[in-house]
Design a protein around this motif. Sequence first.
Motif, PDB file in Angstrom:
ATOM      1  N   ASP A   1      53.289  -3.103 -11.225  1.00 55.28           N
ATOM      2  CA  ASP A   1      53.430  -3.880  -9.993  1.00 55.28           C
ATOM      3  C   ASP A   1      52.090  -4.456  -9.551  1.00 55.28           C
ATOM      4  O   ASP A   1      52.000  -5.616  -9.129  1.00 55.28           O
ATOM      5  CB  ASP A   1      54.009  -3.011  -8.874  1.00 55.28           C
ATOM      6  CG  ASP A   1      55.501  -2.785  -9.028  1.00 55.28           C
ATOM      7  OD1 ASP A   1      56.135  -3.500  -9.835  1.00 55.28           O
ATOM      8  OD2 ASP A   1      56.037  -1.898  -8.343  1.00 55.28           O
TER       9      ASP A   1
ATOM     10  N   VAL B   1      53.995 -14.831  -1.082  1.00 56.77           N
ATOM     11  CA  VAL B   1      54.746 -13.587  -0.884  1.00 56.77           C
ATOM     12  C   VAL B   1      56.169 -13.739  -1.418  1.00 56.77           C
ATOM     13  O   VAL B   1      56.694 -12.858  -2.110  1.00 56.77           O
ATOM     14  CB  VAL B   1      54.758 -13.204   0.608  1.00 56.77           C
ATOM     15  CG1 VAL B   1      55.634 -11.972   0.827  1.00 56.77           C
ATOM     16  CG2 VAL B   1      53.347 -12.943   1.105  1.00 56.77           C
ATOM     17  N   ALA B   2      56.783 -14.892  -1.116  1.00 51.06           N
ATOM     18  CA  ALA B   2      58.142 -15.137  -1.603  1.00 51.06           C
ATOM     19  C   ALA B   2      58.182 -15.181  -3.123  1.00 51.06           C
ATOM     20  O   ALA B   2      59.136 -14.677  -3.751  1.00 51.06           O
ATOM     21  CB  ALA B   2      58.667 -16.456  -1.019  1.00 51.06           C
TER      22      ALA B   2
ATOM     23  N   VAL C   1      58.117 -11.590  -4.500  1.00 49.61           N
ATOM     24  CA  VAL C   1      59.432 -10.966  -4.336  1.00 49.61           C
ATOM     25  C   VAL C   1      60.398 -11.506  -5.386  1.00 49.61           C
ATOM     26  O   VAL C   1      61.165 -10.740  -6.004  1.00 49.61           O
ATOM     27  CB  VAL C   1      59.973 -11.230  -2.913  1.00 49.61           C
ATOM     28  CG1 VAL C   1      61.423 -10.763  -2.794  1.00 49.61           C
ATOM     29  CG2 VAL C   1      59.109 -10.529  -1.873  1.00 49.61           C
TER      30      VAL C   1
ATOM     31  N   ARG D   1      59.351 -10.057  -8.872  1.00 47.47           N
ATOM     32  CA  ARG D   1      59.458  -8.600  -9.054  1.00 47.47           C
ATOM     33  C   ARG D   1      60.886  -8.076  -8.925  1.00 47.47           C
ATOM     34  O   ARG D   1      61.282  -7.180  -9.666  1.00 47.47           O
ATOM     35  CB  ARG D   1      58.545  -7.885  -8.043  1.00 47.47           C
ATOM     36  CG  ARG D   1      58.575  -6.365  -8.168  1.00 47.47           C
ATOM     37  CD  ARG D   1      58.083  -5.925  -9.540  1.00 47.47           C
ATOM     38  NE  ARG D   1      58.246  -4.485  -9.757  1.00 47.47           N
ATOM     39  CZ  ARG D   1      59.310  -3.919 -10.309  1.00 47.47           C
ATOM     40  NH1 ARG D   1      60.347  -4.685 -10.679  1.00 47.47           N
ATOM     41  NH2 ARG D   1      59.368  -2.625 -10.493  1.00 47.47           N
ATOM     42  N   TRP D   2      61.647  -8.637  -7.983  1.00 47.07           N
ATOM     43  CA  TRP D   2      62.944  -8.029  -7.706  1.00 47.07           C
ATOM     44  C   TRP D   2      64.146  -8.951  -7.950  1.00 47.07           C
ATOM     45  O   TRP D   2      65.234  -8.453  -8.226  1.00 47.07           O
ATOM     46  CB  TRP D   2      62.980  -7.533  -6.261  1.00 47.07           C
ATOM     47  CG  TRP D   2      62.120  -6.339  -6.069  1.00 47.07           C
ATOM     48  CD1 TRP D   2      62.344  -5.079  -6.527  1.00 47.07           C
ATOM     49  CD2 TRP D   2      60.861  -6.284  -5.383  1.00 47.07           C
ATOM     50  NE1 TRP D   2      61.320  -4.239  -6.168  1.00 47.07           N
ATOM     51  CE2 TRP D   2      60.395  -4.942  -5.456  1.00 47.07           C
ATOM     52  CE3 TRP D   2      60.101  -7.220  -4.690  1.00 47.07           C
ATOM     53  CZ2 TRP D   2      59.193  -4.544  -4.887  1.00 47.07           C
ATOM     54  CZ3 TRP D   2      58.909  -6.836  -4.115  1.00 47.07           C
ATOM     55  CH2 TRP D   2      58.462  -5.500  -4.218  1.00 47.07           C
TER      56      TRP D   2
END
Length: 226
Positions: free
Chosen positions: A94, A143-144, A147, A150-151
């Motif tokens: 991560d 930031v978006a 996300v 990663r997810w």
Amino acid sequence: MLDTLFTAVGYGLCHQLPERSFFAGGFQLPVCARDTGIYLGFALGLLALRLIHRDERPTELPRWPVLALMAAFIAAMGFDGVTSYLGLRESTNDLRLITGMLTGWALAGITLPMVNGQLWRRAGSGRMLSSAGRVASWLILLVAAFVLARWVMPLTGILYPITVTAAILLTFMSVNLIFVCLVPAFERRAERMRDAWPQLLIALALTGMELAAAAWLRSFTERLLG
């Protein structure tokens, strides 16, 4: 077949260690977590800047506070990589992903103004990320993007390694495009993207040669070292 393609694209660029890589759809991504962050960060960073600036095509680099922030992004990846390789601390996938994405995000902000200045016949004269509002939007989109990488993207299965492969090609092509457009016959010739197909094809050909050369160099080095 696709597994072979993914491995071949990243072979000369990355160690491709399974324990330092992400998997999706039963496939290992072409490059490790840190490199995935770099290439996805670059590709998504270009998209973010396109959304922020729309059709302005700025050709000037951001002001020094933004450049300093970009330098800090790159330094964060350097610190994570160097200290973990030296055994001073443990990193995680991560952390590798986010620091790699910071670097790719920063490099996109430096590369795009140069592409704009070399490719477009009617490039803008403005500055990249010229206002506080645009810088804030750029950081929110970062930031978006993390996300998403990663997810969300792991849920898409095989589309994730395909997207990373495309991001690798886009990153190399973007840099190669700058050099292609230094040739007077190609410099500032395009009005729209479809007008730039000769430059894009040459940049793609150069990318293929660079990836092949990097793969050959890794293979040669491994044979040399036994």
